[in-house]
Scaffold this motif. Structure first.
Motif, mmCIF file in Angstrom:
data_model
loop_
_atom_site.group_PDB
_atom_site.id
_atom_site.type_symbol
_atom_site.label_atom_id
_atom_site.label_comp_id
_atom_site.label_asym_id
_atom_site.label_seq_id
_atom_site.Cartn_x
_atom_site.Cartn_y
_atom_site.Cartn_z
ATOM 1 N N TRP A 159 56.677 18.825 63.508
ATOM 2 C CA TRP A 159 55.445 18.247 62.953
ATOM 3 C C TRP A 159 55.784 17.158 61.927
ATOM 4 N N LEU A 160 56.747 17.446 61.068
ATOM 5 C CA LEU A 160 57.137 16.466 60.056
ATOM 6 C C LEU A 160 57.811 15.244 60.677
ATOM 7 N N THR A 161 58.564 15.462 61.748
ATOM 8 C CA THR A 161 59.174 14.324 62.447
ATOM 9 C C THR A 161 58.108 13.402 63.011
ATOM 10 N N ALA A 162 57.073 13.997 63.611
ATOM 11 C CA ALA A 162 55.965 13.194 64.143
ATOM 12 C C ALA A 162 55.239 12.465 63.013
ATOM 13 N N THR A 163 55.085 13.139 61.879
ATOM 14 C CA THR A 163 54.429 12.518 60.718
ATOM 15 C C THR A 163 55.236 11.331 60.213
ATOM 16 N N GLU A 164 56.542 11.520 60.132
ATOM 17 C CA GLU A 164 57.416 10.441 59.670
ATOM 18 C C GLU A 164 57.367 9.255 60.627
ATOM 19 N N ASP A 165 57.318 9.521 61.923
ATOM 20 C CA ASP A 165 57.232 8.442 62.916
ATOM 21 C C ASP A 165 55.951 7.635 62.726
ATOM 22 N N ALA A 166 54.833 8.343 62.508
ATOM 23 C CA ALA A 166 53.548 7.658 62.318
ATOM 24 C C ALA A 166 53.570 6.810 61.046
ATOM 25 N N LEU A 167 54.140 7.344 59.974
ATOM 26 C CA LEU A 167 54.214 6.596 58.716
ATOM 27 C C LEU A 167 55.136 5.390 58.837
ATOM 28 N N ASN A 168 56.218 5.534 59.563
ATOM 29 C CA ASN A 168 57.114 4.388 59.778
ATOM 30 C C ASN A 168 56.401 3.285 60.548
ATOM 31 N N THR A 169 55.619 3.682 61.555
ATOM 32 C CA THR A 169 54.872 2.679 62.324
ATOM 33 C C THR A 169 53.842 1.982 61.441
ATOM 34 N N LEU A 170 53.166 2.745 60.589
ATOM 35 C CA LEU A 170 52.199 2.153 59.660
ATOM 36 C C LEU A 170 52.890 1.174 58.707
ATOM 37 N N THR A 171 54.053 1.578 58.204
ATOM 38 C CA THR A 171 54.795 0.697 57.297
ATOM 39 C C THR A 171 55.177 -0.605 57.993
#
Length: 310
Positions: free
Chosen positions: A79-91
């Motif tokens: 779940w945290l890996t998916a969250t980090e991926d989404a935040l990286n894309t937003l960044t």
């Protein structure tokens, strides 16, 4: 019947019963040793060694509990890996928007180019909204605990957050929990002054740049760029926060593995058979069985001869 014959017959019967009992005991012990050899365990049932069996069973139940914790940790990490991926894309999206704005913030930028860039950023805002509504295993990442409903809703240029501010928690050890998510408001809202109060949202910063480009106002574009930069840095900080949550779960996972190894070693000490010792015991009991069979055979022969003589 001769009294001596009767007494001798009784004695012979007693010897025979004792020999047969020894034979049965030897056979049972050999069967037990053969089972240990086949399973590799010296404790297969409570009767083998009650104390060791009880301890082993307790360890087994504890191991199963820790295995469940391990599965829960794996889910939390994914779940945290998916969250980090989404935040990286937003960044990345905000960095790209910042670079686009930087090109348009000069006095020489044409109004038509600014209008084209504004149109481009308006389209990319949909991608931002998609990441804010990103899902993992059909659950929304940034919805708090309302994971079945898209947390960010849009009406024109207005975007609202409909999730809650409750983080997803998992139990990683007896009585110990850990967070495995960031709530949408924490991702979306920017606390510019560090006073715990949101000053603007990342989508407002994005829309500000679109409006400034559409107005063909250089000063307004530069002001919007400042907010957009803070929104980008805010997302970087949230990504680091997720990284810290992941690190905690990784440490808990490593500790869990150490505990499981220790439990397995303890259970092995209680249960596992010593093959060299087993071989020695089997040889000893095999010889004992053969001796008992020989004794029984001699008793039977003597009884028959005595019966024939008397």
């Amino acid at each position: 019947m001769n009294p001596l014959h009767v007494a001798f017959s009784r004695q012979q019967s007693l010897y025979q019963l004792q020999a047969e009992r020894q034979i049965q005991e030897r056979r049972l012990e050999l069967a037990r040793l053969q089972e240990q050899l086949a399973t590799g365990r010296r404790v297969n049932r409570p009767s083998d060694e009650p104390g060791a069996y009880t301890q082993s069973r307790s360890i087994q139940l504890l191991t199963q509990r820790y295995e469940q914790y391990a599965r829960t940790l794996a889910v939390g990490k994914s779940w945290l890996t998916a969250t980090e991926d989404a935040l990286n894309t937003l960044t990345e999206l905000f960095q790209s928007a910042y670079e686009e704005g930087l090109r348009m913030a000069t006095d020489t930028a044409a109004a038509s180019d600014r209008a084209t860039t504004a149109s481009l950023l308006a389209q990319r805002l949909e991608a931002v909204l998609d990441q804010l509504n990103a899902r993992h295993n059909d659950a929304y990442l940034f919805a708090g605990t309302r994971t079945n409903t898209a947390p960010f809703q849009r009406s024109g240029t207005i975007i609202v957050y409909t999730g809650n501010n409750q983080q997803r928690l998992i139990e990683i050890a007896p009585g110990l929990t850990a967070a495995t998510s960031l709530t949408g408001d924490r991702v979306w809202e920017v606390d510019e002054n560090g006073d715990g109060i949101a000053d603007f949202t990342i989508t407002e910063a994005w829309q500000d740049l679109i409006d400034a480009l559409s107005a063909d106002d250089t000063a307004q574009i530069r002001a919007a760029m400042g907010r957009l930069e803070k929104a980008r840095d805010h997302l970087i900080a949230r990504t680091a926060e997720v990284g810290e949550l992941s690190r905690r779960l990784t440490l808990a996972e490593a500790q869990m593995q150490e505990v499981q190894l220790r439990l397995e070693a303890q259970r092995s000490d209680l249960e596992d058979a010593d093959f060299a010792q087993l071989a020695s015991q089997m040889q000893r009991h095999q010889l004992g069985l053969e001796a008992a069979l020989q004794v029984t055979s001699r008793i039977l022969q003597t009884s028959i001869l005595n019966y024939l003589q008397w």
